[in-house]
Each structure stands twice: as C-alpha cells, then as structure tokens.
Write a protein that holds these residues in place. Structure first.
Motif, PDB file in Angstrom:
ATOM      1  N   ASP A  97       0.895  -1.094  -0.027  1.00 36.90           N
ATOM      2  CA  ASP A  97      -0.022  -0.012   0.059  1.00 36.90           C
ATOM      3  C   ASP A  97       0.627   1.134  -0.090  1.00 36.90           C
ATOM      4  N   LEU A  98       2.187   1.115   0.457  1.00 34.79           N
ATOM      5  CA  LEU A  98       2.931   2.447   0.397  1.00 34.79           C
ATOM      6  C   LEU A  98       3.950   2.378  -0.930  1.00 34.79           C
ATOM      7  N   CYS A  99       4.143   1.202  -1.667  1.00 35.88           N
ATOM      8  CA  CYS A  99       4.907   1.150  -2.652  1.00 35.88           C
ATOM      9  C   CYS A  99       4.824   0.001  -3.306  1.00 35.88           C
ATOM     10  N   ASN A 144      10.965   5.783  -4.521  1.00 33.92           N
ATOM     11  CA  ASN A 144      10.667   6.602  -3.494  1.00 33.92           C
ATOM     12  C   ASN A 144      11.545   6.663  -2.452  1.00 33.92           C
ATOM     13  N   SER A 167      13.778   0.900   4.312  1.00 37.30           N
ATOM     14  CA  SER A 167      13.919   2.272   4.345  1.00 37.30           C
ATOM     15  C   SER A 167      15.064   2.848   4.314  1.00 37.30           C
ATOM     16  N   THR A 173       9.215   1.063   9.046  1.00 35.87           N
ATOM     17  CA  THR A 173       7.926   1.441   8.272  1.00 35.87           C
ATOM     18  C   THR A 173       7.278   0.293   8.092  1.00 35.87           C
ATOM     19  N   MET A 175       4.044  -1.593   6.009  1.00 39.31           N
ATOM     20  CA  MET A 175       3.076  -1.588   4.823  1.00 39.31           C
ATOM     21  C   MET A 175       2.360  -2.742   4.738  1.00 39.31           C
TER      22      MET A 175
END
Length: 300
Positions: A97-99, A144, A167, A173, A175
């Motif tokens: 969902d983030l990348c 990103n 990261s 992080t 996800m």
C-alpha cells in the motif's frame, strides 16, 4: 493406487525439501558464513555501479540472467550449460500500500558476484556433513523512500532468490501487502506434477493427491492454484521432453516471519506467487527491514 502413488511422491519429495532447506540456510558449525537472516547495510566499497546481468554457478553448469523490463521491474531467466531454458523471463517483486516494488525501480548498485564454499553438519540424511557451494550477487534498487535488495544464488544444481525491503533513513516502516508479483515462466510443452487446490479457503492442506498436467492445460483450464512443491518436467525449445526436471518451492519461512505461498495460474505458462489459502484471508503486514523467504529451484 492413487493413494499409493501419492504416498511414494510425498516420501520422495519431503526429505528432498528438508535437505534443500539446509542447502539454502545451513545449520551447525560452518567454515564460512553465508547470507545472514537479517538485512545488512551494503558497504560502499563492496559495490559496483554497473549491472552485471549474468550470474553463473561456480562450475558454469547453470546461469541466471538478471535484467529490468520495460516497466522498470526486476526479471530473471535460468538456463543450463547446454542452453536448455529452465525458466523464461520471470518476475521478482511485491506490491504494497506504500510502494509497488514490481515496477518503476531504479538501479542503484550491485555487490560483485562471489563464490561461497561452506560445509555444515546435517541433522539427518545420507551424509553427516554437506557442502554448500554457489555464486551469489546482491542488486540494490530504489523507489521513493525505499530500497529493495535482491539476492540471487546460482548452484550447479539449482538457483535461489530472495529480496529485502529497507527504508532509506534506516527506520521501521509498516506496509500492507497487496500482492506479491514474483513469477515462474515455465517453458511451453513442460509438464507439472503438484497438488492443485481449487479455492483459497481454510480447507487447504498439503496431503491431497498430486496430479500431472501440461502447462498449456493448466493455463487454459485454470483449475485453481498450484501448490509447492511443484515438479516440472522441462521441455526443450521444440516442446519435446528434455529428460530434465526442476523442483520449485520456498524455504526459510520461519525467520522471514512471512506467510506461505501457492502459485496462481497466469497467462503464457506463467505461475505467480500468491498468499497460501487461509493465510490470504488476513492482511499481511511487513515491516522494514523485511527479508522474504527464499524461492528456489532444484535441477537435475
């Protein structure tokens, strides 16, 4: 008779998978250390900023070609020394969902290929000590605020890959996994022996009957999911049986803290990694630094 055949198949395959787990991971005392079970920072002095696309086993019996496709995704193919294609262009990646790590990646660096030759003690089997002998490289890509490291190993009798998500700032992080996009592109005319399951449900197990079908039949009929382990009778470029086999599966599930997988049946004889039945009902969340299970093929 079907139950007898299934029992024989399981008796043959399960010990092979146990040995393969230690083939990839190793146990007991070692002469040299291999890839760690946690993601390690890549040292600048160790890397190259040019992608070397070919990774060969130490004795050149098998080679992996690594590249990026037109979408910026990581793909690989595998062939033996005689030119027999074991897998066509197959993908490595995961969408969260983030990348989305299946496309739009930029190459950063590569750790030059090195040979690892180690020995480890067996818990069981025909030998008390086994040899773990392969050539490995690690490629790093960015997108990103994240980095993706892809580990490839080339053995004389197989290959393996896994990936790590980090990261850039070194932080943790979380996800949610939307889909894993790794795939195996099986040559046309090949036949697959594996358990098939018709739905993603809680009524799934690894103790059902194994059956054999052509990849064309599976692609056309799409009876459900192909389960690991999957034994491929590899066809040559003419579509005839080559007499060679490739056993696909995964390993190091415990240390990766990840769910098991099955293979969804895609187009053009391509099989895509998906969450196993029951595991797919609950959202899978990964946290950087994340290290995936090994996906591998044993050849002979």
């Amino acid at each position: 008779m079907k139950k007898f055949i299934t029992a024989v198949f399981v008796i043959m395959i399960v010990p092979a998978l146990v040995l393969t787990y230690f083939w990839l991971k190793g146990s007991g005392s070692r002469e040299k250390s291999s890839t760690p079970d946690t993601v390690q920072p890549v040292k600048t002095e160790e890397v190259s900023y040019r992608m070397e696309p070919i990774l060969s086993s130490p004795l050149q019996k098998l080679s992996i070609r690594i590249e990026q496709d037109e979408s910026g995704g990581v793909v690989y193919s595998v062939a033996d020394a005689g030119g027999l294609v074991l897998l066509g262009k197959s993908a490595v990646g995961i969408n969260t969902d983030l990348c989305d790590f299946s496309q739009g990646l930029s190459f950063v660096s590569q750790i030059p290929a090195k040979i690892v030759d180690e020995k480890y003690a067996n818990i069981s089997g025909k030998r008390s000590v086994s040899r773990n002998y392969y050539r490995e490289t690690v490629l790093t890509f960015e997108k990103n605020e994240f980095l993706m490291d892809v580990y490839f190993r080339a053995y004389e009798d197989g290959f393996a890959y896994r990936f790590a998500i980090r990261s850039k700032d070194g932080g943790q992080t979380g996800m949610q996994v939307i889909a894993e996009t790794g795939s195996f592109a099986v040559p046309a005319g090949s036949r697959i022996t594996a358990e098939l399951t018709d739905s993603v449900s809680t009524k799934f197990c690894y103790e059902n009957l194994y059956s054999t079908h052509s990849v064309e039949w599976l692609s056309e009929k799409r009876p459900g999911y192909v389960c690991f382990p999957a034994l491929i009778a590899v066809a040559d470029e003419s579509g005839s049986q080559s007499g060679k086999y490739l056993l696909l599966s995964e390993a190091d599930m415990i240390s990766s803290s990840y769910r098991g997988s099955v293979l969804g049946i895609g187009e053009d004889n391509t099989f895509v990694t998906q969450a196993a039945p029951a595991a797919g009902e609950t959202p899978t969340v990964i946290t950087t630094d994340f290290l995936s299970p090994w996906r591998f093929g044993v050849y002979g």
